[in-house]
Design a protein around this motif. Structure first.
Motif, PDB file in Angstrom:
ATOM      1  N   PRO A  32       0.806  -1.228   0.000  1.00  0.00           N
ATOM      2  CA  PRO A  32       0.000   0.000   0.000  1.00  0.00           C
ATOM      3  C   PRO A  32       0.839   1.277   0.000  1.00  0.00           C
ATOM      4  O   PRO A  32       0.432   2.285  -0.589  1.00  0.00           O
ATOM      5  CB  PRO A  32      -0.842  -0.117   1.272  1.00  0.00           C
ATOM      6  CG  PRO A  32      -0.165  -1.133   2.114  1.00  0.00           C
ATOM      7  CD  PRO A  32       0.514  -2.067   1.183  1.00  0.00           C
ATOM      8  N   ILE A  33       2.007   1.249   0.630  1.00  0.00           N
ATOM      9  CA  ILE A  33       2.872   2.438   0.631  1.00  0.00           C
ATOM     10  C   ILE A  33       3.414   2.692  -0.767  1.00  0.00           C
ATOM     11  O   ILE A  33       3.427   3.840  -1.244  1.00  0.00           O
ATOM     12  CB  ILE A  33       4.014   2.269   1.658  1.00  0.00           C
ATOM     13  CG1 ILE A  33       3.461   2.408   3.078  1.00  0.00           C
ATOM     14  CG2 ILE A  33       5.128   3.293   1.420  1.00  0.00           C
ATOM     15  CD1 ILE A  33       4.464   2.135   4.174  1.00  0.00           C
ATOM     16  N   ALA A  34       3.879   1.640  -1.442  1.00  0.00           N
ATOM     17  CA  ALA A  34       4.368   1.801  -2.814  1.00  0.00           C
ATOM     18  C   ALA A  34       3.276   2.343  -3.722  1.00  0.00           C
ATOM     19  O   ALA A  34       3.528   3.192  -4.593  1.00  0.00           O
ATOM     20  CB  ALA A  34       4.885   0.464  -3.339  1.00  0.00           C
ATOM     21  N   SER A  35       2.055   1.888  -3.519  1.00  0.00           N
ATOM     22  CA  SER A  35       0.929   2.364  -4.330  1.00  0.00           C
ATOM     23  C   SER A  35       0.621   3.828  -4.037  1.00  0.00           C
ATOM     24  O   SER A  35       0.429   4.631  -4.960  1.00  0.00           O
ATOM     25  CB  SER A  35      -0.298   1.494  -4.053  1.00  0.00           C
ATOM     26  OG  SER A  35      -1.421   1.976  -4.753  1.00  0.00           O
ATOM     27  N   GLU A  36       0.610   4.190  -2.744  1.00  0.00           N
ATOM     28  CA  GLU A  36       0.256   5.559  -2.368  1.00  0.00           C
ATOM     29  C   GLU A  36       1.298   6.572  -2.830  1.00  0.00           C
ATOM     30  O   GLU A  36       0.953   7.667  -3.289  1.00  0.00           O
ATOM     31  CB  GLU A  36       0.082   5.654  -0.851  1.00  0.00           C
ATOM     32  CG  GLU A  36      -0.287   7.057  -0.365  1.00  0.00           C
ATOM     33  CD  GLU A  36      -0.651   7.086   1.114  1.00  0.00           C
ATOM     34  OE1 GLU A  36      -0.510   8.157   1.730  1.00  0.00           O
ATOM     35  OE2 GLU A  36      -1.075   6.037   1.657  1.00  0.00           O
ATOM     36  N   PHE A  37       2.579   6.203  -2.726  1.00  0.00           N
ATOM     37  CA  PHE A  37       3.644   7.145  -3.081  1.00  0.00           C
ATOM     38  C   PHE A  37       4.228   6.874  -4.469  1.00  0.00           C
ATOM     39  O   PHE A  37       5.227   7.491  -4.838  1.00  0.00           O
ATOM     40  CB  PHE A  37       4.739   7.101  -2.015  1.00  0.00           C
ATOM     41  CG  PHE A  37       4.294   7.605  -0.669  1.00  0.00           C
ATOM     42  CD1 PHE A  37       4.115   8.959  -0.440  1.00  0.00           C
ATOM     43  CD2 PHE A  37       4.024   6.713   0.358  1.00  0.00           C
ATOM     44  CE1 PHE A  37       3.687   9.424   0.805  1.00  0.00           C
ATOM     45  CE2 PHE A  37       3.597   7.164   1.600  1.00  0.00           C
ATOM     46  CZ  PHE A  37       3.420   8.525   1.827  1.00  0.00           C
ATOM     47  N   LYS A  38       3.610   5.942  -5.206  1.00  0.00           N
ATOM     48  CA  LYS A  38       3.992   5.645  -6.593  1.00  0.00           C
ATOM     49  C   LYS A  38       5.475   5.269  -6.711  1.00  0.00           C
ATOM     50  O   LYS A  38       6.240   5.896  -7.447  1.00  0.00           O
ATOM     51  CB  LYS A  38       3.660   6.832  -7.504  1.00  0.00           C
ATOM     52  CG  LYS A  38       2.163   7.141  -7.547  1.00  0.00           C
ATOM     53  CD  LYS A  38       1.865   8.341  -8.421  1.00  0.00           C
ATOM     54  CE  LYS A  38       0.370   8.556  -8.556  1.00  0.00           C
ATOM     55  NZ  LYS A  38      -0.319   8.747  -7.250  1.00  0.00           N
ATOM     56  N   LEU A  39       5.862   4.239  -5.961  1.00  0.00           N
ATOM     57  CA  LEU A  39       7.258   3.805  -5.910  1.00  0.00           C
ATOM     58  C   LEU A  39       7.424   2.467  -6.614  1.00  0.00           C
ATOM     59  O   LEU A  39       6.615   1.554  -6.433  1.00  0.00           O
ATOM     60  CB  LEU A  39       7.718   3.675  -4.449  1.00  0.00           C
ATOM     61  CG  LEU A  39       7.657   4.954  -3.603  1.00  0.00           C
ATOM     62  CD1 LEU A  39       7.984   4.626  -2.152  1.00  0.00           C
ATOM     63  CD2 LEU A  39       8.617   5.998  -4.146  1.00  0.00           C
ATOM     64  N   GLY A  40       8.510   2.328  -7.388  1.00  0.00           N
ATOM     65  CA  GLY A  40       8.868   1.068  -8.017  1.00  0.00           C
ATOM     66  C   GLY A  40       9.822   0.280  -7.150  1.00  0.00           C
ATOM     67  O   GLY A  40      10.106   0.647  -5.997  1.00  0.00           O
ATOM     68  N   ALA A  41      10.396  -0.806  -7.698  1.00  0.00           N
ATOM     69  CA  ALA A  41      11.282  -1.681  -6.924  1.00  0.00           C
ATOM     70  C   ALA A  41      12.532  -0.951  -6.449  1.00  0.00           C
ATOM     71  O   ALA A  41      12.956  -1.111  -5.297  1.00  0.00           O
ATOM     72  CB  ALA A  41      11.678  -2.893  -7.774  1.00  0.00           C
ATOM     73  N   VAL A  42      13.123  -0.125  -7.306  1.00  0.00           N
ATOM     74  CA  VAL A  42      14.340   0.596  -6.911  1.00  0.00           C
ATOM     75  C   VAL A  42      14.023   1.622  -5.820  1.00  0.00           C
ATOM     76  O   VAL A  42      14.757   1.750  -4.824  1.00  0.00           O
ATOM     77  CB  VAL A  42      14.993   1.270  -8.132  1.00  0.00           C
ATOM     78  CG1 VAL A  42      16.157   2.157  -7.698  1.00  0.00           C
ATOM     79  CG2 VAL A  42      15.487   0.207  -9.122  1.00  0.00           C
ATOM     80  N   GLY A  43      12.920   2.365  -5.979  1.00  0.00           N
ATOM     81  CA  GLY A  43      12.530   3.344  -4.963  1.00  0.00           C
ATOM     82  C   GLY A  43      12.254   2.698  -3.627  1.00  0.00           C
ATOM     83  O   GLY A  43      12.667   3.202  -2.576  1.00  0.00           O
ATOM     84  N   MET A  44      11.573   1.555  -3.634  1.00  0.00           N
ATOM     85  CA  MET A  44      11.322   0.843  -2.391  1.00  0.00           C
ATOM     86  C   MET A  44      12.626   0.312  -1.793  1.00  0.00           C
ATOM     87  O   MET A  44      12.783   0.275  -0.568  1.00  0.00           O
ATOM     88  CB  MET A  44      10.349  -0.314  -2.629  1.00  0.00           C
ATOM     89  CG  MET A  44       8.903   0.111  -2.848  1.00  0.00           C
ATOM     90  SD  MET A  44       8.213   1.103  -1.495  1.00  0.00           S
ATOM     91  CE  MET A  44       8.287  -0.040  -0.123  1.00  0.00           C
TER      92      MET A  44
END
Length: 430
Positions: A32-44
């Protein structure tokens, strides 16, 4: 004789458990955090790694402060900071504020391992050191086991922000108990005189088979001239890489590659972590039994460290199975191996350090070594996934590092950390 010092093991176990609950909270909420802040694998990957940056930066200063100001005050300060940062993560509104909360959390958590090493040296007789260190370290696996189930359910019901408030609040409960009950064995009123005498008499003692170690130079610069300290730090690094791979990417792997829901991911993750808790303590007890005849000062615990690392290298088998039951067994074996490695490596540090004056500083250095590798693991894994579309190489790299760590501990930890040893050549080579 009473065993009231057992409460110290409870304090340390719960401290480590809370520490790792707060660390893994982000991993459980990753989707849900990746979805909310629009993050891909590298960003995460960078987000997962961020708390380790401040954690590693503050470790050695924190070790110096603990040796100077004592464990009670510094543990209280550390858990206050990281619990507050965890709870306030629920209020973040941007990727930048989320990163800031994780950085503050990491700075506070830098107190945990040096505190554990110092308290064990203050409170625990030498021949009980392995099992109590294992109890302390097993909390770092109990935390993810409990957190995976509870926070996974909370996120499914009420969203990810509530989970951080609850995780942070638990730390303040521990802090209140610590401030009320903890003190050094010399000052603890709830300790019997007989047990106090035993602790003070045996906490720095070697068993009958060991020779005495004469005092040497004090301070971190003197310790850093020891090949053994570097060997312990490199061993820790090779092990912690896998620990942080699991801690940060395991839930995402189960959801993306095995198609489990968030709630089911929590349940699946909890099983190998729970197995590691029990088996890690058992391994610590076995290591104490193994050293009864030769004594802790010979450094023979390094053999147990190497065996634990080779056990953890079972992670190399992950790419070769698609069966969830087999995967669960592999993860359980791997986590048991890396959990046992950490506790045994920490115990080996205390074994090889003749005097308690620099315990927190030496532990901080070893943990820094571990977390240099640890901060690389989430980022490297993100790049591996982005480049290959698979987790296979991520598990392969981790397994090869565990094998390298086993070689390192066997070859680089052959002498005491400081002082002039009066050991026979046969003891040193054991």
């Amino acid at each position: 004789m009473s065993y009231r010092r057992g409460w110290i093991a409870v304090f340390l176990f719960s401290l480590s458990m809370i520490n790792y609950m707060d660390r893994i909270a982000l991993s459980i909420a990753a989707k849900p955090i990746a979805s909310e802040f629009k993050l891909g694998a590298v960003g995460m990957g960078y987000l997962f790694s961020s708390f380790i940056w401040s954690y590693a930066l503050f470790l050695i200063p924190m070790g110096v402060l603990i040796d100077r100001f004592g464990t009670k005050r510094m543990a209280g300060a550390g858990i206050f900071v990281w619990s507050a940062a965890t709870a306030l993560t629920a209020a973040v509104g941007s990727f930048g504020s989320l990163m800031l909360a994780r950085l503050v959390m990491g700075a506070g958590e830098s107190a945990s391992n040096p505190i554990g090493a110092k308290v064990i040296r203050q409170w625990i007789p030498a021949n009980e050191r392995g099992v109590v260190t294992s109890i302390f370290n097993s909390g770092s696996y109990a935390g993810p086991a409990v957190c995976s189930v509870i926070l996974g359910a909370l996120i499914a019901l009420w969203g990810w922000r509530v989970s951080f408030v609850i995780a942070g609040g638990i730390g303040f409960v521990w802090l209140a108990a610590w401030l009320v009950f903890f003190n050094s064995p010399e000052k603890a009123r709830w300790l019997s005189a007989q047990e106090r005498d035993k602790i003070v008499r045996e906490r720095d003692a070697s068993t009958a088979g060991d020779s005495k170690l004469v005092a040497g130079p004090s301070g971190l610069p003197a310790l850093m001239r020891s090949r053994t300290l570097w060997g312990l730090a490199i061993t820790q690094g090779c092990n912690v890489y896998t620990q942080y791979l699991f801690l940060t990417w395991l839930p995402s792997y189960l959801q993306a590659s095995r198609h489990l829901s968030i709630a089911n991911t929590g349940l699946f993750s909890a099983v190998p972590y729970a197995a590691a808790v029990v088996l890690c303590i058992f391994a610590g007890r076995l290591s104490d039994q193994y050293l009864k005849k030769t004594g802790v000062g010979t450094g023979r615990r390094r053999n147990a460290v190497a065996l634990a690392m080779l056990t953890g290298a079972a992670i190399l088998a992950v790419p070769f199975t698609t069966n969830l039951g087999v995967l669960l067994v592999i993860f359980s074996i791997t986590l048991t191996g890396i959990a046992s490695t950490t506790s045994l490596n920490f115990a080996l540090l205390n074994d090889m350090l003749p005097h308690s004056r620099d315990v927190a500083k030496a532990m901080a250095f070893v943990v820094v070594g571990g977390n240099i590798f640890g901060m690389i693991a989430p980022i490297a894994t993100g790049y591996v996934i982005a480049a290959t579309g698979s987790y296979d190489w991520a598990f392969g790299i981790a397994g090869l590092l565990l094998v390298a760590g086993a070689v390192t501990v066997l070859t680089m930890t052959r002498r005491p950390l400081s002082g002039t040893p009066d050991l026979t050549q046969q003891q040193v080579a054991a």
